[in-house]
Design a protein around this motif. Sequence first.
Motif, PDB file in Angstrom:
ATOM      1  N   ALA A 149      -0.667  -8.089  -4.728  1.00  0.00           N
ATOM      2  CA  ALA A 149      -1.425  -6.800  -5.228  1.00  0.00           C
ATOM      3  C   ALA A 149      -0.774  -5.483  -4.638  1.00  0.00           C
ATOM      4  N   THR A 184      -5.493  -5.486  -7.750  1.00  0.00           N
ATOM      5  CA  THR A 184      -5.647  -5.528  -6.172  1.00  0.00           C
ATOM      6  C   THR A 184      -6.546  -6.832  -6.009  1.00  0.00           C
ATOM      7  N   PHE A 210      -1.643  -1.284  -3.877  1.00  0.00           N
ATOM      8  CA  PHE A 210      -2.826  -0.304  -3.917  1.00  0.00           C
ATOM      9  C   PHE A 210      -2.189   1.090  -3.819  1.00  0.00           C
ATOM     10  N   ARG A 264       0.875  -1.167   0.155  1.00  0.00           N
ATOM     11  CA  ARG A 264       0.198  -0.086   0.072  1.00  0.00           C
ATOM     12  C   ARG A 264       0.842   1.144   0.055  1.00  0.00           C
TER      13      ARG A 264
END
Length: 201
Positions: free
Chosen positions: A122, A86, A124, A64
């Motif tokens: 993933a 994601t 973000f 993130r």
Amino acid sequence: MGNATSAIETSGDCHGTAARRQNNRDVFGAGVSAFRQELSGDGCPAPIPIREASMRARPRVVVRKRPLFEHEAAQDFDVLSCQGGTDVWGEGDAAALWVTRAMLAADHRTMYCEHHGFYADAVFGEAASTAEVYNAVLGGPLQHGSTTVLCFGQTGSGKTFTLAGIIDILREALPSGGGRWRVSALEVAGNAVTDLLHASA
């Protein structure tokens, strides 16, 4: 890990690494912006999928990216670029976080950007909400059993912000009856361990 380079069509003040970055931040920043446009096209290496069938039980790696603080944005340019999807638990697109370095060629005049990609399940971006992170990371696993979320990063990277937000959402998401749930949240800093839900441990 992936690598890529992009040329910068200009020459400027190239004396010293710190001075080169600061005096030419608009130039290098434009190079980062151009690279981000390439990430959605065919001109950049695609992230390597790491979701092999034999590795379904392995930990998932989720990145993130937090926004720059005002003082950071005033001093430097954003060097992190997000690529990919994601979908943490599914079979969606692979993802990568790219780090850009401001470089100087051997002629001591030509500047260029060097990009290094780090692959994850993933990624973000800074616009993603904590709810999006929660839904991707815990939305599925909570239906199947126990889950551990480990936030790792340097001071100020957003670990506590993310975990506190996940805990708040989790309080509302857990059913009030019909099951038994146990939730713990610990902060490990050096030799100290703090229970974030109760008194210090």
